[in-house]
Design a protein around this motif. Structure first.
Motif, PDB file in Angstrom:
ATOM      1  N   ASP A 108       0.848  -1.187   0.000  1.00 30.51           N
ATOM      2  CA  ASP A 108       0.000   0.000   0.000  1.00 30.51           C
ATOM      3  C   ASP A 108       0.889   1.244   0.000  1.00 30.51           C
ATOM      4  O   ASP A 108       2.092   1.160   0.273  1.00 30.51           O
ATOM      5  N   PRO A 109       0.319   2.423  -0.275  1.00 31.09           N
ATOM      6  CA  PRO A 109       1.134   3.643  -0.309  1.00 31.09           C
ATOM      7  C   PRO A 109       1.894   3.866   0.996  1.00 31.09           C
ATOM      8  O   PRO A 109       1.359   3.656   2.094  1.00 31.09           O
ATOM      9  N   ALA A 132       2.597   6.484   2.453  1.00 31.27           N
ATOM     10  CA  ALA A 132       1.958   7.511   3.279  1.00 31.27           C
ATOM     11  C   ALA A 132       0.934   6.926   4.238  1.00 31.27           C
ATOM     12  O   ALA A 132       0.583   7.551   5.246  1.00 31.27           O
ATOM     13  N   SER A 133       0.453   5.728   3.939  1.00 32.76           N
ATOM     14  CA  SER A 133      -0.553   5.100   4.804  1.00 32.76           C
ATOM     15  C   SER A 133       0.074   4.291   5.931  1.00 32.76           C
ATOM     16  O   SER A 133      -0.634   3.824   6.827  1.00 32.76           O
ATOM     17  N   PHE A 134       1.399   4.125   5.918  1.00 31.82           N
ATOM     18  CA  PHE A 134       2.057   3.296   6.932  1.00 31.82           C
ATOM     19  C   PHE A 134       2.008   3.968   8.306  1.00 31.82           C
ATOM     20  O   PHE A 134       2.280   5.164   8.431  1.00 31.82           O
ATOM     21  N   LYS A 135       1.671   3.205   9.327  1.00 36.09           N
ATOM     22  CA  LYS A 135       1.861   3.622  10.722  1.00 36.09           C
ATOM     23  C   LYS A 135       3.088   2.860  11.204  1.00 36.09           C
ATOM     24  O   LYS A 135       2.998   1.715  11.650  1.00 36.09           O
ATOM     25  N   ASP A 183       3.644  -1.092  11.835  1.00 38.95           N
ATOM     26  CA  ASP A 183       3.493  -1.704  10.516  1.00 38.95           C
ATOM     27  C   ASP A 183       4.491  -2.841  10.314  1.00 38.95           C
ATOM     28  O   ASP A 183       5.698  -2.669  10.466  1.00 38.95           O
ATOM     29  N   LYS A 209       0.545  -6.317  -0.266  1.00 35.06           N
ATOM     30  CA  LYS A 209      -0.673  -5.506  -0.402  1.00 35.06           C
ATOM     31  C   LYS A 209      -1.749  -6.040   0.520  1.00 35.06           C
ATOM     32  O   LYS A 209      -2.035  -7.232   0.548  1.00 35.06           O
ATOM     33  N   ASP A 210      -2.357  -5.140   1.288  1.00 39.43           N
ATOM     34  CA  ASP A 210      -3.443  -5.539   2.172  1.00 39.43           C
ATOM     35  C   ASP A 210      -4.657  -5.985   1.371  1.00 39.43           C
ATOM     36  O   ASP A 210      -4.862  -5.548   0.230  1.00 39.43           O
TER      37      ASP A 210
END
Length: 318
Positions: free
Chosen positions: A8-9, A11-14, A18, A87-88
């Protein structure tokens, strides 16, 4: 070695939790280089090899600006030391097509983990039906009458869609049958979609345990996702509290039985969900919980994973 993460992008990582980030960090620590792209960046042109528009990144170690990146370039997937499909879900049509593209990349010479065919042939909820000795009463059906009969027999049940993730679309119906008809209509869509129905397991109050299998072997600690308040779901995405625990005797039994089977199918990493003594799902797309287990126990799950990846790459492709 250069590793390509399809994910996934960024920018979406925590990054504090993660799992893909934990994999990247451990790989970079060992001297591997990191490249990223999304499934939408992968392409295949007639007569050519499967390629992707990718970005090389370097992890900085800072919590905010946690990576730097090079300009986008086009690369052949087979030129990477390994391709990691992270990918989720949901496992929709585009995910399905991505597995076909990655399988072609394998024919080009790429080493892909988890194996694309295994991802495609191993639906995460349905997969448990192959192992009846480890699961509770479970039904998969499109027929509303079957669901009602299952409820009449077991009284307290869980209903879920086959393509959900993170606890999405999970319902509990108790002995009074309240809202069963409405829930069937919502999930079943007049017989158009299959529903999984399971006997409710009261041990969920003790946690929905994620038992990680890496390279065919169970990780010694699991993460119990414990429902909070009136919530029936333990999923972290649904507000569950994650508590790391050593594997129980039953967890070891399950992990040791399923591990070699999953590994032989090309599943380097799997997440087996266990409530009480029963397996409820076998996650293979992008299993998580690496960092939560490490933070609470010191067990370096990312290192175990990169160990297994390096060992798999040292062996001839199956």
């Amino acid at each position: 070695m250069q590793l390509l993460f399809i994910a996934d992008p960024l920018a979406s990582f925590k990054i504090y939790k993660d799992t893909t980030f934990a994999m990247m960090r451990e790989a970079q620590r060992r001297g591997h280089t990191i490249t990223v792209c999304g499934p939408q960046d992968v392409s295949w042109q007639r007569g050519g090899k499967v390629t992707a528009r990718v970005r090389d990144i370097v992890l900085t170690g800072h919590p905010e600006a946690w990576y730097t990146e090079a300009p986008v370039r086009t690369a052949v997937l087979a030129d990477f030391g390994a391709v990691l499909m992270r990918k989720d879900p949901p496992f929709d049509s585009e995910y399905f097509y991505a597995t076909h593209m990655l399988e072609q990349a394998e024919r080009d010479g790429a080493r892909v983990f988890n194996k694309p065919r295994a991802l495609r042939d191993h639906p995460e909820k349905l997969a448990i039906m192959e192992f009846p000795q480890f699961i509770g009463p479970t039904l998969v059906t499109r027929d509303p009458a079957d669901i009602r009969s299952f409820h009449a027999e077991h009284k307290d049940i869980i209903l879920k869609p086959l393509d959900g993730m993170g606890g999405m679309g999970i319902f509990r119906v108790g002995p009074d049958g309240l809202n069963l008809g409405s829930i069937i209509e919502t999930l079943n869509k007049d017989g158009a979609e299959s529903v999984m129905v399971q006997k409710f397991l009261p041990q969920i109050s003790e946690g929905d345990k994620r038992v990680l299998i890496i390279g065919g072997k169970p990780v010694p600690y699991c993460l119990a996702r414990i429902p909070q308040g009136t919530e029936v779901r333990g999923n972290l995405a649904a507000g569950g509290k994650g508590v790391a625990r050593p594997l129980s005797e039953r967890d070891w039994e399950i992990g040791n039985a399923l591990g070699p089977i999953l590994q032989a199918r090309g599943l380097l990493l799997a997440g087996v969900d266990v409530i009480g003594d029963c397996v409820t799902e076998i996650n293979v797309t992008s299993p998580t919980c690496f960092q939560e287990i490490f933070d609470q126990t010191g067990c370096d799950v990312a290192a175990l994973f990169i160990d297994a990846l390096e060992a798999a790459l040292a062996s001839p492709a199956p």
